[in-house]
Design an enzyme around this catalytic site. Structure first.
Site, PDB file in Angstrom:
ATOM      1  N   CYS A 105       1.844   1.919   4.559  1.00  0.00           N
ATOM      2  CA  CYS A 105       2.715   0.747   4.466  1.00  0.00           C
ATOM      3  C   CYS A 105       1.878  -0.416   4.966  1.00  0.00           C
ATOM      4  CB  CYS A 105       3.937   0.949   5.353  1.00  0.00           C
ATOM      5  SG  CYS A 105       4.868  -0.562   5.649  1.00  0.00           S
ATOM      6  N   CYS A 119       2.210  -3.835  -1.082  1.00  0.00           N
ATOM      7  CA  CYS A 119       3.348  -3.169  -0.448  1.00  0.00           C
ATOM      8  C   CYS A 119       3.346  -1.720  -0.902  1.00  0.00           C
ATOM      9  CB  CYS A 119       4.636  -3.867  -0.889  1.00  0.00           C
ATOM     10  SG  CYS A 119       6.141  -3.035  -0.314  1.00  0.00           S
ATOM     11  N   ASP A 123       4.789  -8.831  -1.047  1.00  0.00           N
ATOM     12  CA  ASP A 123       5.245  -7.753  -0.174  1.00  0.00           C
ATOM     13  C   ASP A 123       6.697  -8.055   0.175  1.00  0.00           C
ATOM     14  OD1 ASP A 123       5.042  -5.504   1.699  1.00  0.00           O
ATOM     15  OD2 ASP A 123       5.068  -7.013   3.273  1.00  0.00           O
ATOM     16  N   SER A 124       7.348  -7.093   0.826  1.00  0.00           N
ATOM     17  CA  SER A 124       8.714  -7.335   1.283  1.00  0.00           C
ATOM     18  C   SER A 124       8.748  -8.332   2.445  1.00  0.00           C
ATOM     19  CB  SER A 124       9.340  -6.016   1.730  1.00  0.00           C
ATOM     20  OG  SER A 124       8.560  -5.458   2.767  1.00  0.00           O
ATOM     21  N   GLU A 137       8.120  -6.887  12.108  1.00  0.00           N
ATOM     22  CA  GLU A 137       8.714  -8.155  11.662  1.00  0.00           C
ATOM     23  C   GLU A 137       9.255  -8.947  12.862  1.00  0.00           C
ATOM     24  OE1 GLU A 137       9.247  -9.701   8.507  1.00  0.00           O
ATOM     25  OE2 GLU A 137       7.893  -8.261   7.566  1.00  0.00           O
TER      26      GLU A 137
END
Ligand code: DGL
Length: 277
Positions: A192, A78, A15-16, A158
């Site tokens: 997402c 993702c 994933d990012s 995040e």
């Protein structure tokens, strides 16, 4: 491989950033015998506001890193990479099966919607791609789809702002979800993989009449089906291990991952220079 000869190679998951942990959490539950290698591109997150070419370039590097291990499959945990780059990555790596998040989430949403009104929240790149919408229409042309990009969700998650009671995340979520609720949806795809970390916040706002579908979780079920169909399951007696790699500071990732996976993951992650791949 046959049923008698387990395939003990690990599965790559990427994933990012932190979002793919939602797939990891499900994989640990439903495929506990599998070894997993997780990569989160925490130095370059978020991907979701970027151009498709940039996302593909990053995803290719992520895959090259994961392929430095001898893998049996890759889960693109993702939405942004699945909606923009899955077909290209699969074509470039024909020897390795890829599982994305779009089809499994859409199948689930089509199964649970009663009024055939499905909402999708995802990053800008995913909503722009139209991939969720096309997949849902392919599965059931009678479904009306309402999409809403939520670009502030990933940076907030995040940064650890995902708990109920957090006024910032609750205000942002209310604003993003209002148009979907006005359209009377009864299923909402969290398109997402970061968004299931906001599950409680989103569920509180949507109320019990809206069924939430986690793209990350559904991809885990899809991997299980794929490994079974291709006779690639690991040894059922084996206790699977997960190795974590990130492209930026390990500590922040470890803190959030520990909360989310309810496990002490201090010192569990290693840092990778992803630009080298
Ligand atoms: N978890 C990614 C997704 O599913 C987050 C995208 C981002 O980095 O913006 O789309």
């Amino acid at each position: 491989m046959t049923e008698n000869c387990p395939d003990n190679r690990p599965v790559g998951v990427f994933d990012s950033g932190l979002g793919g942990l939602t797939a990891i959490r499900s994989l640990l539950r439903i495929l506990p015998e599998e070894d997993l290698i997780y990569f989160g591109d925490t130095a370059r997150v978020p991907y979701g506001n970027r151009a498709p070419e940039t996302i593909l370039q990053y995803a290719r590097q992520d895959v090259r890193f994961l392929r430095s291990f001898r893998l049996k499959a890759i889960v693109i945990a993702c939405g942004t990479i699945s909606t923009t780059s899955l077909d290209t990555l699969q074509a470039e790596n024909p020897d390795l099966p890829f599982v994305g998040v779009v089809e499994p989430a859409c199948r689930r949403a089509a199964a649970v919607t009663k009024r055939k009104r499905v909402g999708i929240i995802a990053t800008r790149a995913s909503i722009r791609s139209g991939a969720y919408e096309s997949a849902l229409r392919r599965i059931d042309p009678e479904i009306t789809v309402f999409g809403e990009p939520c670009p502030l969700f990933v940076p907030l998650v995040e940064n650890g702002r995902f708990r109920p009671g957090d006024i910032v995340i609750e205000t942002v979520a209310r604003e993003y979800l209002a148009p979907l609720l006005q359209n009377d949806i009864d299923a909402l795809i969290l398109g997402c993989t970061h968004y299931p970390l906001l599950q409680e916040v989103i569920a509180d706002i949507c109320g019990p009449s809206v069924e939430l579908v986690s793209a990350g979780e559904e991809s885990a079920y899809e991997l299980k089906r794929l490994l079974k169909a291709r006779r690639m399951r690991g040894d059922p007696e084996h206790a699977g291990e997960t190795r974590f790699y990130v492209s930026d500071r390990t500590e922040d990732f470890e803190n959030t991952a520990s909360i989310f996976l309810r496990e002490d993951l201090r010192h569990a992650a290693r840092r990778v220079d992803i630009e080298q791949y």
